[in-house]
Motif scaffolding. Sequence first.
Motif: not given
Length: 388
Positions: A15, A31, A35-36, A39, A46, A48, A64, A73
């Motif tokens: 990302l 995004k 991101a989910k 996870e 991540i 972000a 995020i 993050v």
Amino acid sequence: MLHDPNRVYVFDTTLRDGEQVPGCQLTTPEKIEIAKELELLGVDIIEAGFPVSSPGDFQSVVEISKAVKEPTVCALTRANKGDIDAAVASLQYAKRPRIHTGIGSSDMHIKHKFNSTREEILERAVEAVKYAKKSVEDIEFYAEDAGRADVVYLAQMVEAVIAAGATVVNIPDTNGYCLPDQYGAKIKFLKENVKNIDQAIISVHCHNDLGLATANSIAGLQNGARQIEGTINGIGERAGNTSIEEVVMILKTHQTLGLHTQIDSKRFYELSQMIRTQMRMPVQPNKAIVGANAFAHSSGIHQDGFLKMRENYEIIRPEDVGFPSATIVLTARSGRHALKFHLERLGYTLDKEELAFVYNNFLTLADSKLDINDQDLQSLMVHRLVKN
């Protein structure tokens, strides 16, 4: 510092670095969706975005941070207070925030990018880490272009930023320059010559300009690094980044390395397809692990060996990476065994003489047609019945 010395932490920058590919910009909702999925895949960190770069990037880091619970993050900055302030603000909702700050470490960058000196750059590096540390506990420092940096100066920089509070030190081969033995030796030198190195995790961030990103990342892990940075499908600037799916499956396949991740590899293929679609970035068919041909067999010799025992020509099972299934592709190079396999799949049982006759007709057809499908096989069988 590490509870498990053999665990490799996976830092995903799809990302951030991945989105820097021309034409691959994502909306904030896209995004969040990715991101989910990251996870669920089990990535540890991540990255972000780069919050100071645009309002959209800033907002993506904010959203995020709200959307995921388990991963750290991370927000990228340069080594200045404005960037760091923006990152701190964007991470206000993160359960596990990390600031990723840094500066060039090679003489090339020091002289021709910053018009500075080694001493001044070292001061700026330490100042940035100390400033970020006031707001966020988890600080990763990147020594940009470490692949071309003088190793003694690099060690000096790494020691200074760890003393200033860095919890992770990233040793990027920013230009994909190093050979694997060179990169591995650089990580080993830091392990052996930085007196406080046990207070931080060494991270590898390799680019693929010479096609060596994955090999260099593995060399780094073999020499003591315990975090790997990369992207899904190996996307990223220029020739791309290390492919996370490749490194993870190398560690799974070569268990003698004694290293492991928390990644659920069965999610790779589906996530690869999502990234491909949302970023409008095709995956080359021969791409390792997730390419359309990664588990396709078309050579007669290979097909025969595969049908006798899968492990003859597959060291990874398709299901281990969520791939639909291995395929036996029928072409002019296919052998009798592959043809027999597909005919039996369609319900035809042939003796040796019948198979030889159909196979000759099959070769004539395959020479003139790129893809042989089930309808073509049905036609061959009808022709066989008429002939007989």
